[in-house]
Design a protein around this motif. Structure first.
Motif, PDB file in Angstrom:
ATOM      1  N   ALA A  54      53.203  38.199  40.077  1.00 35.67           N
ATOM      2  CA  ALA A  54      51.770  38.148  40.323  1.00 35.67           C
ATOM      3  C   ALA A  54      51.086  37.080  39.480  1.00 35.67           C
ATOM      4  CB  ALA A  54      51.149  39.516  40.046  1.00 35.67           C
ATOM      5  N   ALA A  71      51.866  32.614  40.045  1.00 34.32           N
ATOM      6  CA  ALA A  71      51.035  31.647  40.761  1.00 34.32           C
ATOM      7  C   ALA A  71      49.960  31.073  39.855  1.00 34.32           C
ATOM      8  CB  ALA A  71      50.416  32.307  41.980  1.00 34.32           C
ATOM      9  N   GLN A  72      49.334  31.967  39.051  1.00 37.43           N
ATOM     10  CA  GLN A  72      48.314  31.478  38.113  1.00 37.43           C
ATOM     11  C   GLN A  72      48.922  30.550  37.068  1.00 37.43           C
ATOM     12  OE1 GLN A  72      46.932  35.439  37.062  1.00 37.43           O
ATOM     13  NE2 GLN A  72      44.962  34.980  37.986  1.00 37.43           N
ATOM     14  N   THR A  87      49.519  35.387  47.894  1.00 39.51           N
ATOM     15  CA  THR A  87      50.094  35.574  46.560  1.00 39.51           C
ATOM     16  C   THR A  87      51.602  35.673  46.748  1.00 39.51           C
ATOM     17  OG1 THR A  87      49.959  37.979  46.680  1.00 39.51           O
ATOM     18  CG2 THR A  87      48.046  36.830  45.793  1.00 39.51           C
ATOM     19  N   SER A 101      44.661  29.772  46.606  1.00 41.53           N
ATOM     20  CA  SER A 101      45.561  30.529  45.733  1.00 41.53           C
ATOM     21  C   SER A 101      44.773  31.474  44.830  1.00 41.53           C
ATOM     22  CB  SER A 101      46.402  29.562  44.904  1.00 41.53           C
ATOM     23  OG  SER A 101      47.218  30.258  44.006  1.00 41.53           O
ATOM     24  N   GLN A 102      43.701  30.952  44.235  1.00 41.89           N
ATOM     25  CA  GLN A 102      42.893  31.811  43.364  1.00 41.89           C
ATOM     26  C   GLN A 102      42.128  32.868  44.178  1.00 41.89           C
ATOM     27  OE1 GLN A 102      40.758  30.279  40.157  1.00 41.89           O
ATOM     28  NE2 GLN A 102      42.155  28.581  39.726  1.00 41.89           N
ATOM     29  N   ILE A 162      44.544  35.646  44.719  1.00 42.06           N
ATOM     30  CA  ILE A 162      44.660  36.479  43.516  1.00 42.06           C
ATOM     31  C   ILE A 162      43.442  37.373  43.369  1.00 42.06           C
ATOM     32  CG2 ILE A 162      44.776  36.403  40.999  1.00 42.06           C
ATOM     33  CD1 ILE A 162      46.387  33.790  41.295  1.00 42.06           C
ATOM     34  N   ASP A 194      43.649  40.155  45.833  1.00 41.03           N
ATOM     35  CA  ASP A 194      44.643  41.125  45.367  1.00 41.03           C
ATOM     36  C   ASP A 194      44.062  41.995  44.256  1.00 41.03           C
ATOM     37  OD1 ASP A 194      47.098  42.357  45.447  1.00 41.03           O
ATOM     38  OD2 ASP A 194      48.016  40.999  44.005  1.00 41.03           O
TER      39      ASP A 194
END
Length: 971
Positions: free
Chosen positions: A276, A279-280, A420, A451-452, A455, A458
């Motif tokens: 999780a 990606a960040q 994600t 992408s953010q 997240i 999620d």
């Protein structure tokens, strides 16, 4: 393999600790024990068990104080505590629960109930820890999201990130091996930085393997895996490792590694968390690399800095906790206004459809919100299908179509997937009125934002799930409190059905009882108004048998008999949970989850199982309450109708209850509530009713002043915890029985005086039992016969024969036999039969019979001297003794019975007596063989040899007793 649940049992009684350890180990749990509160706290500093089972009364630090310390530590993981006490009063239970106990048991503990409570608490513990884990994960993701936008300094960014990551998972150390730039770089948390050369790590180590294989890795024990390189004590102390690659757009950027000193510490949940945040982390690394490039290329600095600033501005909004709908509306408007894209849209998909959820840029596109989108012909659908950016450069020259209903002047669209590592949510799209409006920079920018956004979506969904779980647990707790405060099962279950529907956010819920202990409740239905008449409750109750909750669709074979009724009610799926009591299904909980089947997850089934367990317990308690009430009514009726006096006395010796028979017989009057010694004026009865009588005889005879005799039996009355709560006394009137016993004893006494001495008669009567019934036993038979009696009888007057010879003879012989404990069977004219071993058998019957025979001869010698002196008669007596089995008892007709003996041993003694000369005692070899070892007789037993006895086919070995008779002066 699932790890066994770990239970810490604390009790100062070693036998209780052993019992708990064996019981819980056999039930499949891992058990540790402690004997004091201090020992338990010391153990908890080292190990965190899944459940604490603890006695309240511990030496030193009590169980309650240990529990308060545990519950007051905010940093300690949630540990359910079950307190065990010997005090069953409600105040003790309330005090323990107020102090923080999760459950409470009273000794003696029912083992089945204990295991059920342990399972319930472990389910609660798993739910709580799962909730805490998800909360930590959410907090970590939120903090990382914030921090990733606060700085582009790679060292500071990754150090903060790794410190927070290590704290979140409890790792000893977290590190990132990054491949960005010209040379690989290793970043580590501030604790225990590694000192291994990067070339070794890349070539042989865990991070190198993850980077090459592009796969996550868990090492349960580094001692069994050569990929962990250990060159010093700190590295050798590491026992478990978890690592994941950071992949961005198909390019491996870095590897995150976590280590711990405990073997097997990391699991799939840790990998899920790492994925999780991967990606960040990848975004952070890429942003840092971009920042590095902007410093090298000053001409791009302003544009890139401004772009990053805008991204960070949006990222800060993404970190705010809000609903997904609010989040999407905010994002599309920020992208539209911040980056100047003409039209911005977000489409989300589920298993069935792709739909426009948010849009900005024009009124026409905003009106399309909620509209379905073709997954095959739209740019958003193709980006989702390919999991990468899709660019429709010109709608006039491609088969890709713009949104239906959007302005016809839209010529190009760029869509990137919102995803994600675990899930693809949908696509972020930007549209322009000119063809070829988007380039690689837009792809990178939108990919970063998407992408953010993924997240953030999620996190928002996780937050909503956590909020829902907290709300559900609160409602379950309130339901538990409400139901345990009432004993009316019907009212409880009606309330429960409405609350369960609210907990799981469904409209219809019902409870049906199939096999309750109270038959009047069978097939009773307790349901919400929307479910009462919609579901085929009787069919469900009779056909569905489950061991655990389950979501079942209407076409499932389990619901075959109910399919038509369910279809008619428009029900496509049910969540069913069995109500289990003592391993048997006593009912069923049913929820209409039509349209929510996929949203009903494993955690919901676990919660439903907990609720069902609570309901089953409440039903059982209500049934027990009804049974107790019925038994109380029955007992009252029995007491009122009983003819025997019955008294109930409390532990303080006060009279609590007396039935009408007791009140009348003992003249109690207004004695209820008074001390028993004040209510009863009879010393013998008071002794029988005293508390000391519980430890003595179970029954005592008491004769009242009016002559009535009672058997008084006193029994303790104990509560559920085996504590003495009183005693009950029953007085049985045996006056008539005693009269019959006295009459029977007089009859037996008169009968036995004909055969045995008065002392033996009393001994026989004192021994009780039935006498006279024929039975076989081994006995000694003695025959004594006067020699020359026939000639004597012909020459003497009858008066002299009877009074001076026979009566004196029988009197002297009887006295000798009585003195030696023998029995006179009968007189035979000139002789008699004596028996030893009846009616009472003694261990020394055989030697006593020999001593009696000698004393008979000695007594006869004295009589002979008298007869010689007074009558001029010289008489003798022969004695024969035999030993063997015979039938003993009352023999004869109903008109006349004799207590006598019958058997071959009688005939043998008679034959031996016939062989004996005057003054001779002949003894059978069977009696000699049966003499106890070591018995020291004062005379010689001289063998005579085998002789033929009348009626016998084989010779019989006989002995004689060699004794001396004193000769009188006149003899």
């Amino acid at each position: 393999m699932t790890e066994l649940a770990h239970i810490l049992a604390v009790d100062d009684d070693a036998s209780v600790r052993r019992m708990l350890q064996i019981l819980l180990t056999n039930a499949g749990y891992r058990v540790s024990v402690a004997s004091t509160g201090e020992e338990a706290l010391a153990y908890l500093e080292l190990v965190t068990p899944d459940l604490l089972l603890m006695d309240v009364s511990l030496p030193g630090l009590s169980g309650r104080h240990v529990m308060e310390r545990i519950k007051s530590d905010p940093d300690r993981p949630f540990i359910p505590v079950i307190l065990i006490t010997g005090y069953g009063d409600p105040e003790a239970k309330v005090a323990a629960l107020d102090a923080g106990a999760d459950d409470f048991l009273v000794k003696p503990v029912d083992l089945t109930e204990l295991l059920a409570r342990v399972r319930a608490m472990l389910r609660l513990q798993r739910s709580q820890r799962s909730l805490r884990a998800e909360q930590r994960k959410t907090e970590l993701l939120l903090h990382l999201t914030r921090e990733l936008g606060t700085t582009l300094d790679l060292d500071q960014l990754l150090t903060q990130f790794l410190n927070r990551l290590a704290d979140a998972v409890g790792a000893v150390r977290a590190s990132i091996l990054a491949l960005t730039g010209d040379q690989p770089r290793l970043f580590s948390s501030t604790r225990n930085r590694p000192t291994i050369p990067l070339s070794d790590i890349l070539g042989q180590g865990v991070a190198g393997w993850v980077l090459r294989e592009r796969k996550p890795l868990i090492i349960d024990d580094t001692r069994d895996d050569s990929r962990w390189i250990a060159v010093n004590a700190q590295q050798r102390a590491v026992r478990s490792v978890a690592a994941v690659p950071l992949v961005r757009e198909g390019r491996v950027l870095a590897a995150i590694t976590l280590v711990h000193h405990t073997p097997g510490y990391f699991n799939h949940d840790h990998l899920e968390l790492l994925n999780a945040v991967a990606a960040q982390s990848a975004i952070a690394l890429e942003n840092a690399e971009l920042f590095h490039l902007t410093r090298m290329q000053r001409d791009l600095l302003e544009r890139r800095a401004e772009e990053l600033q805008r991204i960070n501005q949006i990222s800060r909004h993404l970190t705010e906790l809000m609903s997904p709908d609010q989040l999407l509306r905010l994002v599309v408007h920020l992208i539209h206004h911040t980056f100047g894209y003409p039209l911005v849209a977000v489409a989300l998909h589920d298993d069935e459809r792709l739909a426009l959820e948010a849009a900005a840029g024009s009124a026409s596109i905003e009106r399309l919100i909620g509209q379905a989108i073709s997954p095959d012909t739209s740019a958003a659908g193709r980006a989702i299908a390919q999991s990468e950016a899709y660019h429709a450069a010109d709608f006039l020259q491609t088969d890709c179509a713009p949104l239906t209903g959007v302005e016809r002047s839209v010529r190009s669209e760029l869509a990137v997937p919102i995803q994600t590592a675990r899930q693809v949510f949908g696509a972020l799209s930007v549209m322009a009125y000119t063809p070829n409006a988007f380039g690689d920079a837009d792809v990178r920018l939108l990919s970063t934002l998407a992408s953010q956004l993924g997240i953030a979506l999620d996190n928002a969904r996780l937050f909503n799930m956590e909020q829902r779980r907290v709300r559900q647990l609160g409602m379950v707790n309130n339901l538990s409190l409400a139901m345990t405060a009432r004993l009316d099962a019907a009212e409880n279950l009606t309330i429960a059905a409405r609350v369960i529907a609210s907990i799981f956010e469904v409209a219809a819920c019902g409870i049906v009882l199939t096999n309750p202990r109270v038959q009047s409740m069978r097939h009773m239905v307790f349901a919400t108004d929307t479910a009462r008449d919609r579901l085929p409750w009787r069919d469900l109750a009779e056909t569905v048998v489950l061991s655990a909750p389950k979501v079942v669709t209407a076409d499932d074979a389990l619901l075959a008999l109910c399919a038509r009724a369910l279809a008619g009610a428009g029900i496509a799926a049910l969540a069913l949970a069995p109500l289990l009591a003592n391993g048997k299904q006593i009912g069923l909980v049913a929820l209409d989850v039509t349209g929510h089947e996929r949203q009903f997850q494993a955690t919901d089934l676990t919660l439903l199982e907990t609720v069902a367990s609570l309901l089953a317990q409440v039903i059982e308690n209500a049934c027990l309450y009804r049974e107790v009430e019925d038994e109380r009514s029955t007992l009252g009726a029995v007491l009122r109708s009983a003819a025997d006096p019955i008294l109930l006395i409390d532990p303080h010796n006060r009279l609590l209850l007396a039935n009408p028979a007791a009140e009348q017989r003992l003249h109690l009057g207004e004695a209820i509530g008074r001390a028993i010694d004040q209510a009863v004026d009879h010393s013998g009865l008071l002794r029988a009713l005293s508390r000391d009588s519980l430890n003595g005889q179970s029954m005592m005879e008491v004769t009242l002043a009016d002559g009535a005799t009672f058997n008084v039996s006193v029994a303790p009355v104990r509560g559920a915890n085996d504590a003495l709560i009183g005693r009950v006394a029953v007085m049985q009137d045996i006056t008539a029985i005693k009269e019959l016993e006295r009459a029977e004893q007089e009859r037996l006494r008169a009968m036995f005086r004909r055969y045995v001495s008065p002392q033996v008669v009393e001994e026989v009567l004192a021994g009780g039992g039935e006498f006279g019934a024929p039975q076989e036993r081994d006995i000694v038979v003695l025959f004594a016969d006067i020699r020359g009696y026939t000639t004597l009888a012909e020459g003497l007057a009858p008066q002299i024969l009877v009074h001076q010879i026979l009566n004196r003879y029988f009197t002297a012989m009887t006295e000798v036999l009585y003195r030696h404990g023998g029995t006179v069977d009968k007189f035979l004219g000139d002789g008699l039969i004596g028996v030893f071993g009846v009616p009472i058998a003694r261990d020394d019957d055989i030697p006593r019979s020999l001593r009696a025979a000698v004393d008979l001869q000695l007594a006869f010698a004295d009589l002979r001297n008298v007869w010689r002196r007074d009558l001029g008669l010289d008489l003798g007596m022969g004695v024969g003794i035999a030993y063997g089995p015979a039938l003993v008892g009352n023999i004869g007709s109903p008109q006349r019975l004799d207590y006598t003996v019958i058997g071959d041993v009688v005939n043998t003694a008679n034959r031996l007596s016939g062989l004996a000369r005057a003054d001779q005692i002949i003894v059978s070899h069977r009696l000699i063989d049966a003499l106890p070892l070591g018995d020291d007789l004062p005379w010689l037993l001289r063998p005579i040899g085998p002789v033929m006895l009348k009626g016998k086919h084989e010779p019989h070995m006989v002995y004689e007793i060699v004794y001396q008779i004193a000769v009188s002066d006149d003899g």
